[in-house]
Design an enzyme around this catalytic site. Structure first.
Site, PDB file in Angstrom:
ATOM      1  N   LYS A  85     -12.045  -2.213   7.751  1.00  0.00           N
ATOM      2  CA  LYS A  85     -11.347  -3.191   8.593  1.00  0.00           C
ATOM      3  C   LYS A  85     -11.935  -3.101  10.002  1.00  0.00           C
ATOM      4  O   LYS A  85     -12.735  -3.924  10.389  1.00  0.00           O
ATOM      5  CB  LYS A  85      -9.845  -2.947   8.616  1.00  0.00           C
ATOM      6  CG  LYS A  85      -9.245  -2.504   7.312  1.00  0.00           C
ATOM      7  CD  LYS A  85      -9.004  -3.612   6.311  1.00  0.00           C
ATOM      8  CE  LYS A  85      -8.232  -3.065   5.115  1.00  0.00           C
ATOM      9  NZ  LYS A  85      -8.116  -4.000   4.017  1.00  0.00           N
ATOM     10  N   TRP A 104       0.824  -1.210   0.000  1.00  0.00           N
ATOM     11  CA  TRP A 104       0.000   0.000   0.000  1.00  0.00           C
ATOM     12  C   TRP A 104       0.854   1.254   0.000  1.00  0.00           C
ATOM     13  O   TRP A 104       0.510   2.252  -0.640  1.00  0.00           O
ATOM     14  CB  TRP A 104      -1.005  -0.035   1.158  1.00  0.00           C
ATOM     15  CG  TRP A 104      -1.937  -1.190   0.979  1.00  0.00           C
ATOM     16  CD1 TRP A 104      -1.989  -2.335   1.719  1.00  0.00           C
ATOM     17  CD2 TRP A 104      -2.906  -1.359  -0.080  1.00  0.00           C
ATOM     18  NE1 TRP A 104      -2.932  -3.201   1.198  1.00  0.00           N
ATOM     19  CE2 TRP A 104      -3.511  -2.628   0.097  1.00  0.00           C
ATOM     20  CE3 TRP A 104      -3.306  -0.572  -1.153  1.00  0.00           C
ATOM     21  CZ2 TRP A 104      -4.499  -3.120  -0.757  1.00  0.00           C
ATOM     22  CZ3 TRP A 104      -4.287  -1.047  -2.001  1.00  0.00           C
ATOM     23  CH2 TRP A 104      -4.873  -2.312  -1.801  1.00  0.00           C
ATOM     24  N   ASP A 138      -1.377   6.383   6.617  1.00  0.00           N
ATOM     25  CA  ASP A 138      -2.451   5.486   6.202  1.00  0.00           C
ATOM     26  C   ASP A 138      -2.642   4.458   7.314  1.00  0.00           C
ATOM     27  O   ASP A 138      -1.809   3.582   7.508  1.00  0.00           O
ATOM     28  CB  ASP A 138      -2.063   4.807   4.882  1.00  0.00           C
ATOM     29  CG  ASP A 138      -3.094   3.772   4.440  1.00  0.00           C
ATOM     30  OD1 ASP A 138      -4.126   3.594   5.125  1.00  0.00           O
ATOM     31  OD2 ASP A 138      -2.857   3.129   3.394  1.00  0.00           O
TER      32      ASP A 138
END
Lengths: 364, 364
Positions: A199, A106, A175
């Site tokens: 999540k 990511w 992030d």
């Protein structure tokens, strides 16, 4: 062991398990929320009941994370992927540059998007070790001209995680998609935190941004409305119709977490759960091999490999019979990934650990 | 008259009423979708069950609208507001220009966003008539160099609507947020249709884009991923985690509409419903005054005013007692707005018409 409502142990990397009491409440109120005569899915975002929902979600999130008064909470859309773009569109313009710490897939994607906007220095990249470790952030060399430093607190695919907040001079943009709310965080160490909801917070479709107010002032004029942190903040996330249902469920999850003792308690539960699986790996005499270095092991995504691809296939195939779902590792790491976010029950970790031991006994 | 589950008549402009059978099915499956052992909110977007959900939503939408084979359906995020930006980012670059037809508030917003990207010609603007009419699109003068023509098929705030598809040479980009699926449409007359889900399709958070494939080829290279129609099409709307729950509910709504006779039948129902209210307005001897010219009257948003602000306040206050919710007009038009999308029951229109007659009897 059978789960309520015939549910399985959902070990998906996201979207993923939500707390059963939250789902029960959403179900109960699905056709008529709180006596309003309509579902939250049908409710005007300008109505008093929805305003109460979003304000209460903000308040509860602020309470959970101890967010200081000089920060704003935004509920946006587009996931972390849009944040990969919005952050550099806002802060990597007019000759600026930025430093990126890349600890996995990511982080790499964030760099790719940022490079569309301006010069990026990758100050650390875990590629050589196949993204199995995280650096000591304070000892890295940053560029004095960097307008921000970008990091990924937990890399979902590789299962590597920073276990403490950084202390850095430049504004840190983080992030936190896959570990937000898994542990207490010192928000003041970050200038901007972003996280897709799917999540630890709620259903996909909402993206939470926690932004220090001085960062709002730094947003250039003439941004497109949906890409403009300042405009979204000025409108309390209601510039246009927000993802109301996702925000509603996030709010229920926040309330549930507060009721269960907040983030310190969540952190204890998460460490215990991850401990069950890492102990199973470490006690297997090398049959199961953890992907991450011990110091960088994620308490959200436990990644490990088996001695061969055939054994991996057999392992994944057999897991289904134990109601263990979503264990297949990402192709870039291979093997197995057990994603055990906040709402994943400890019982599921014990079930997985028992299955690992039994599988090894039969195939080791 | 009391509604099932204690529900009210929800006349909000959006989000708004969804079909009760859809909500019942979503409720039934909330903790365990179709025997998968998890909610759609918890399901990996890479899983087979979710792939089946999104494919079936695409197929059913294609069936409903008769979408030709050279079009792609995308489920994106950010609402019509992000489309106001994405369309010009994609097609108003490299010296291009575009023609915009402005029939109300949303068309104006689309122009504002487009002007951040390049030169825009407003070829028609209803401002002088306070946006109470729509033009004959074929008789307007367009610029031969325009790379596209933008229109808004229904203006939610003003309640003006085009009642047929345009036949124009340049590619037509149409914001159909508030009337998509309310009537049969000849999709081949448009190069790109976009619509936020939250009127006739599902919960806020999903945005449907129907795009002709040659328009995908025209998207510039080096777009940010979440703003790139081509990338989203190549990835079947699964470049990152999509708004899974909103897509799921949209899919249920599509199935429900097909079961109820498709768009021709929906159109008949919608015309009948709107007729009840417009008859009430026209039969009031001027007590109620419709905002839109008759030829431009929307069958989705019925806008009208009363003789004074005091009467308007009293009217809105009294409506609640009849379980009529969300009738307040937008401040730019004032008065009353009855949004009667696909799922709004005809019974509610009769209830409102009766209330209008009774209110006039007492106050006229």
């Amino acid at each position: 062991m059978s789960q309520p409502y015939g549910r399985v142990f959902n070990l998906s990397a996201g979207p993923c398990t939500l707390p059963v009491p939250v789902l029960e409440e959403a179900k109960e109120q699905l056709l008529n929320y709180n006596g309003t005569g309509m579902s939250v899915m049908e409710m005007s975002h300008r109505s008093k009941p929805f305003e109460a929902i979003i304000h209460s979600a903000e308040e509860d999130l602020a309470k959970l994370l101890g967010i200081p008064g000089d920060y704003k909470i935004l509920f946006l859309q587009g996931g972390a992927t849009l944040q990969f773009s919005m952050a550099p569109m806002s802060y990597l313009c007019q000759g600026a540059q930025a430093d990126y710490v890349v600890t996995g897939t990511w982080g790499k994607k964030a760099v790719e998007a940022a490079r569309l906007e301006g010069p990026v220095n990758v100050v650390w990249d875990g590629k050589a070790g196949n993204y199995s470790d995280v650096p000591d952030l304070e000892s890295l060399k940053y560029d004095a001209r960097a307008s921000y430093i970008h990091m990924t607190s937990n890399e979902t695919i590789q299962g590597v995680e920073f276990h403490r907040d950084p202390s850095l001079k430049a504004p840190v943009i983080c992030d936190m998609s896959s570990d937000i709310l898994s542990r207490p965080v010192n928000v003041s160490k970050y200038a901007l935190i972003y996280a897709g909801a799917q999540k630890n917070m709620g259903p996909a479709g909402a993206t939470v941004v926690i932004i220090r107010k001085d960062m709002l002032d730094r947003v250039p004029r003439e941004m497109h409305p949906m890409l403009d942190y300042r405009l979204q903040a000025e409108n309390g996330s209601l510039y246009n119709t927000p993802p109301c249902w996702s925000i509603y469920i996030c709010g229920l999850v926040y309330k549930h977490l507060l009721k269960c003792g907040g983030l310190a308690a969540a952190h204890s539960r998460n460490k215990a759960k991850a401990g069950v699986l890492y102990d199973a790996i470490d006690g297997s005499g090398g049959f199961y091999k953890g992907h991450a270095e011990k110091r960088a092991r994620s308490i959200m995504n436990v990644t490990f490999t088996l001695p061969s691809d055939d054994l991996t296939s057999a392992f994944l195939k057999g897991a289904g019979a134990q109601s263990l779902d979503g264990l297949k590792g990402h192709r870039s790491v291979g093997g197995v990934r057990a994603s055990i976010y906040n709402a994943f029950p400890e019982e599921g970790c014990h079930t997985l650990a028992s299955y690992m031991a039994e599988f090894q006994r039969q195939n080791g």
